[in-house]
Enzyme design. Structure first.
Site, PDB file in Angstrom:
ATOM      1  N   LYS A 179       1.216   5.235   5.600  1.00  0.00           N
ATOM      2  CA  LYS A 179       1.564   6.653   5.753  1.00  0.00           C
ATOM      3  C   LYS A 179       2.988   6.820   6.290  1.00  0.00           C
ATOM      4  CE  LYS A 179      -2.405   6.711   4.936  1.00  0.00           C
ATOM      5  NZ  LYS A 179      -2.791   5.734   3.899  1.00  0.00           N
ATOM      6  N   GLY A 230      -6.440  -3.677  -9.145  1.00  0.00           N
ATOM      7  CA  GLY A 230      -7.435  -2.918  -8.380  1.00  0.00           C
ATOM      8  C   GLY A 230      -6.892  -1.542  -8.015  1.00  0.00           C
ATOM      9  N   GLY A 255      -8.025   1.160  -6.419  1.00  0.00           N
ATOM     10  CA  GLY A 255      -8.596   1.980  -5.351  1.00  0.00           C
ATOM     11  C   GLY A 255      -7.479   2.596  -4.526  1.00  0.00           C
ATOM     12  N   ILE A 285      -6.009   1.738  -1.716  1.00  0.00           N
ATOM     13  CA  ILE A 285      -4.946   0.850  -1.231  1.00  0.00           C
ATOM     14  C   ILE A 285      -3.944   0.556  -2.332  1.00  0.00           C
ATOM     15  CG2 ILE A 285      -4.473  -1.472  -0.356  1.00  0.00           C
ATOM     16  CD1 ILE A 285      -7.241  -1.350   1.044  1.00  0.00           C
ATOM     17  N   ALA A 307      -5.622  -6.112  -4.815  1.00  0.00           N
ATOM     18  CA  ALA A 307      -6.265  -5.112  -3.954  1.00  0.00           C
ATOM     19  C   ALA A 307      -7.650  -4.840  -4.509  1.00  0.00           C
ATOM     20  CB  ALA A 307      -5.423  -3.839  -3.899  1.00  0.00           C
ATOM     21  N   VAL A 308      -8.440  -5.915  -4.573  1.00  0.00           N
ATOM     22  CA  VAL A 308      -9.747  -5.818  -5.244  1.00  0.00           C
ATOM     23  C   VAL A 308     -10.898  -5.660  -4.257  1.00  0.00           C
ATOM     24  CG1 VAL A 308      -8.991  -7.059  -7.286  1.00  0.00           C
ATOM     25  CG2 VAL A 308      -9.926  -8.345  -5.351  1.00  0.00           C
ATOM     26  N   GLY A 309     -10.577  -5.403  -3.000  1.00  0.00           N
ATOM     27  CA  GLY A 309     -11.669  -5.158  -2.059  1.00  0.00           C
ATOM     28  C   GLY A 309     -11.438  -5.852  -0.734  1.00  0.00           C
ATOM     29  N   ARG A 310     -12.433  -5.736   0.125  1.00  0.00           N
ATOM     30  CA  ARG A 310     -12.334  -6.279   1.475  1.00  0.00           C
ATOM     31  C   ARG A 310     -13.562  -7.121   1.759  1.00  0.00           C
ATOM     32  NH1 ARG A 310      -7.761  -4.796   4.190  1.00  0.00           N
ATOM     33  NH2 ARG A 310      -8.951  -5.005   6.122  1.00  0.00           N
ATOM     34  N   HIS A 359      -2.100  33.453   3.039  1.00  0.00           N
ATOM     35  CA  HIS A 359      -1.388  33.404   1.764  1.00  0.00           C
ATOM     36  C   HIS A 359       0.101  33.244   2.033  1.00  0.00           C
ATOM     37  CE1 HIS A 359      -0.489  34.239  -2.410  1.00  0.00           C
ATOM     38  NE2 HIS A 359       0.385  35.138  -2.053  1.00  0.00           N
TER      39      HIS A 359
END
Lengths: 453, 453
Positions: free
Chosen positions: A50, A177, A179, A181, A262-265, A435
Site C-alpha cells: 500500500k 497467480g 489473486g 497479491i 503468487a500461487v498461495g500461502r 454528493h
C-alpha cells in the site's frame, strides 16, 4: 522458568492485538516472535504494497489524464528512496509496537517457539528458556508457497517478498497467480514501466471474486495492455542468463525479465511441536480449530495459521474473540459476520458478504442489482469511466456487496455494514449520502431494480 | 392551459428527484427550469469542481511525493482540454437527465415561472403558457452573493462561476471567504501554480466546522504556503489594470491577479410571484417552511431556497420527503438525521452530526475521542502525515464525527451511519474494518479513550 497467564506465539496483527487485549484485561502476557513485529502484513505484505501503491498513485493519475489528453509530462520515481521510506515506516512501526508492548508490561520474547506439552513452550534462543502458560494463542501466520517446478530462485523467479525488494522496474514481469497479491504487485510495477503478463490456472483472474466482477476487472486490465492468460497452468519456470522462460502446459512460452510466483500461502506450523500439545493439523499443515477457535482446551489458533481467512483484519478480529473467550467474557462461538476484502491499485475490487453464486449454491433464491461505478462523478473525475457495483439479495435483504473500479477499496466498510446490518432498499433511503461521493454508487446499486441471477 | 398533479419549479438535484419520484408514483408532473438541468450542483458547483480536483489529483500527488524526494518530474495541464471535458460531461448529463424525464413522461417546461395564485403558474416563454397544479414544489435554489464593495466585475473580481471558466491559472488568487467553495477553488488553482491568499472575516477558516478541525486544516494549509488571514473583513476590492487590490478593514492591502468572492449565497426567490400564493419569506428572501417543508398548504419549498441546508444531497432528500408527504405516504415531520458534508481537495474535511461545541451549547455533557488520521497507513502512503478524526459523544453514544486530512471525504457516509445508527464503542468492535483502509481511523477514534471537552 517463567509463568504467564497467556502466551501468544507470533506478533502479527492477530497475535499483537490478542496480547494487548489480554494485558488490558489484567493478565500476565508473553509474546513470542522469531522475526519482526507486525508479521507478514507490516513487513512483507499489506503495508509495503500500500505504501508503494499510494506513493505512485499519481503516476496512474498522470497516465489516465494523459490518455484523456488533459495533461502531459513525465515523472521519474526514485525506487531507492521509496524503498528507504517504506523501510523507515516499517521500522518506526516496529518501534511504536515495541514501545506499546513495553508500556503494557507484555514480555516480548525473541525466538522460535516449540511446545513441549500443553502448558510449556521452549524458546530456541541462546538461553534456551522455557515458559509455561495457562492459555496459549498460536498466531504464527503463513508464508509464500509454490508448486514443484515453480520454486523461486530469488533472483529472477521471485516471491512477493523479493519483488518488494527490487531496486528498479523489470522491463517485463510475469505474474503466476492472479489473486490479490499478484494483481497488486503487477499494478505497481506496471506503473513503473514493466510490461505485464498474468497467468492464472483458474478459468478467470481474481478467482475468489464474483464472476461478473472478475470479468469486468479482466476487461479493464486488458485496456491497460496487460497480457492475461487464464485457464492454463504454468508447467515450469526456467531462469536463464538474462530472463525467465515461462512454459505453459499447452507448450506456449513467455519470456520475461522477472517472474513472480503468487500461487498461495502455506501455514507456519512446522517446528512448533504442536503434536506435543494435542494440536491437530489438516491439509498442508493448517491448524484445526473448533467453533471457539480452539485447537485444544487451552490453546487457540487465530489468523492465517488456522486457514479460515488469510487477511490481517480477520486475524485481529479472531485474536479479540480468542482472548474474550479464554477470559470467560464470551461463551459464544466465533461468528465474524461478513469479512471485508479488497484488491488495491489503479482498479480496485472490494467485497463483503457472499457472492450471488455462493448464495445460489447454498440453495437460496437470489436476485442481484447493479450500478455503474464508472458513471459516478468521482470515478469520472479520475478518468475512469468503467466499473460496477453488484448487490446480492435474498428475501429483500442485502447478503453481499461487491464492486470493481476506481477507489473501490473506499467502499468496503460501507459494504460490510450493509451486509451485517441487513440493509434493505428502504434503509438506503433512510440515510443521506453526500454528493458527490463514490459511496453514492453503492446507494444507487441498492435502490436499482432487482434482476434474476 | 395544462393541468398537472404536481409542478416542480427548478431542475436542480432536489427538483429533479422530486419530479421523478412523483412520476414513478403515477402522478402527472411538469418540471419548470429557466436555465440548465442539474442546477448549481451540476453546472457551476459540486460537479465541475470535483471534475477539476479529480483531474488534477495527480499534481498534488506529484507535489507531495516530490517533497518526500520519492520522485521528480513535471506535468502540464491543458486547461482548455479540461474545460472542454468538463463541459462535455455536463452536457452528457443534461442529455441523460432530459432523456430520463422524457421516459417518465414528465413535461419539461423551459422558462421563468411566476405564480399567479395558489394553483396557477405562468411561464415567461414565447407562448406565455399558464399551468395549473394541485401541488407545487419550489426548488429554485440559490445564487452567489456578495456584499457592498465586493461586487464581481467578472473580469478580475470573480464569483465561483467565473473562476471555473478561466483559461489559465492566475499567478495569484485572493479568496474572500474560507468556506467549502472558496477552499476547494483555492486548492485547484494552487495545484496549477497560483499563489493563494485566503481572507476570512470569521475568527477561523471553515467557520462551520469544529474549531479543532478548522485549526488543524489551517496548519496544514499554511504548510502549503498559503497566506491565510482570519478575523478581518475585506473593506473593498479595486479592479485595476492588471490586478486587483484587496483592502482589509485594518488598512492592509494585498495585490493579486484575480480575486474570488465566496462570501455566501442568496435565495432564488425574486420574480417567482410568491406573494400571490401566500408564501412568506425571511431574511434575504429565504422561503419559510413548516415542519413538513410546506410554505403553504399545497406548496412545498425544498433545497437551498428554504435556507435549511445548502447542499445538493439535502435538497434531494427534502424533495423525496415533500413528494411522499404530498402523496400521503408519510405524515411525519421532516427529520433528516445527520446531514453529511465535505470540503474536497488535497486536504479534505468531512462532518456528520454535531460538533462538540454545538452539543455543549445544547446543554449536553459532551466527551470527545480522537485518532490521528495522518498515522493511518493509507494517508502515509499518499505522503500526508497530518490529520485528525474527532468523535463527539453524549452518554456513550456517537453524536458527531468529523475529520480533516487526506481523503477525508471517503469517510463521510460511514460517519453519517455511525451518528444515525447511534454507534457506541462496542458497535465499532462488532464490525470488521478492512486493513489497511482510511476507515480504520474512524474505528480508532471510536475506541480511543474519551476525554473531556
Amino acid at each position: 522458568m517463567s509463568h504467564f497467564d497467556i502466551i501468544v506465539i507470533g506478533a502479527g496483527p492477530g497475535g499483537y492485538a490478542a496480547a494487548l487485549l489480554a494485558s488490558q484485561r489484567g493478565k500476565t502476557v508473553a509474546l513470542i516472535e522469531k522475526q519482526n513485529l507486525g508479521g507478514t502484513c507490516l513487513n512483507w505484505g499489506c503495508i509495503p504494497t500500500k505504501l508503494y501503491l499510494g506513493a505512485t498513485a499519481h503516476l496512474e493519475g498522470l497516465h489516465s489524464q494523459s490518455r484523456l489528453r488533459l495533461c502531459s509530462g513525465s515523472v521519474q520515481m526514485d525506487m531507492g528512496a521509496l524503498k528507504k521510506r517504506k523501510n523507515a515506516f516499517v521500522a518506526a512501526t516496529h518501534k511504536a509496537m515495541a514501545c506499546c508492548l513495553d508500556k503494557h508490561g507484555i514480555a516480548l520474547v525473541q525466538g522460535q517457539a516449540a511446545l513441549l506439552d500443553k502448558n510449556t513452550v521452549r524458546i530456541d534462543d541462546e538461553a534456551g528458556q522455557t515458559l509455561t502458560f495457562e492459555t496459549l494463542v498460536i498466531a504464527t501466520g503463513s508464508s509464500t508457497n509454490w508448486f514443484a517446478g515453480l520454486e523461486p530462485d530469488h533472483k529472477r523467479i521471485l516471491d512477493s517478498t523479493d519483488l518488494l525488494d527490487l531496486d528498479e522496474a523489470p522491463e517485463s514481469l510475469a505474474i503466476i497467480g492472479a489473486g490479490a497479491i499478484g494483481l497488486e504487485m503487477a499494478d505497481f510495477w506496471h506503473r513503473l514501466g514493466a510490461t505485464i503478463h498474468v497467468i492464472e490456472a483458474a478459468p478467470r483472474i481474481a478467482p475468489a471474486e464474483d464472476e461478473e466482477i472478475a470479468q469486468t476487472l479482466h476487461g479493464m486490465l486488458k485496456r491497460k495492455k496487460w497480457n492475461i492468460v487464464t485457464g492454463k497452468r504454468v508447467a515450469g519456470l526456467a531462469s536463464e542468463d538474462e530472463s525467465v522462460l515461462v512454459r505453459l502446459e499447452d507448450g506456449a512460452e513467455i519470456r520475461v525479465e522477472k517472474a513472480l510466483v503468487a500461487v498461495g500461502r502455506k501455514p507456519n506450523t512446522p517446528g512448533l511441536g504442536l503434536e506435543n500439545a494435542g494440536v491437530a493439523l489438516t491439509g498442508a499443515g493448517w491448524i484445526i480449530t473448533d467453533d471457539f477457535l480452539r485447537a485444544a482446551p487451552n490453546i487457540y489458533a487465530i489468523g492465517d495459521v488456522n486457514g479460515r481467512t488469510l487477511l490481517a483484519h480477520a486475524a485481529e478480529h479472531q485474536g479479540r474473540h480468542a482472548i474474550l473467550h479464554a477470559l470467560g467474557e464470551t461463551a459464544a462461538p466465533y461468528a465474524p459476520g461478513p469479512i471485508p476484502g479488497c484488491i488495491y491499485g489503479s482498479i480496485e475490487v472490494m467485497r463483503a458478504g457472499h457472492t450471488a453464486a455462493e448464495l445460489t449454491a447454498q440453495g437460496k433464491t437470489v436476485t442481484v442489482s447493479r450500478a455503474n461505478l464508472g458513471a459516478n462523478p468521482i470515478s469520472q473525475a479520475h478518468g475512469q469511466a468503467q466499473g460496477l457495483v453488484k448487490v446480492a439479495w435474498v428475501d429483500g435483504v442485502v447478503h453481499g456487496v461487491t464492486a470493481v473500479g476506481h477507489g473501490a477499496s473506499h467502499l468496503v466498510t460501507l459494504a460490510e455494514i450493509m451486509v451485517r446490518d441487513r440493509w434493505t432498499a428502504h434503509t438506503a433511503h433512510e440515510h443521506i449520502f453526500a454528493h458527490p461521493t463514490l459511496d453514492e454508487a453503492l446507494r444507487d446499486a441498492l435502490i436499482a431494480p432487482p434482476e434474476d441471477k
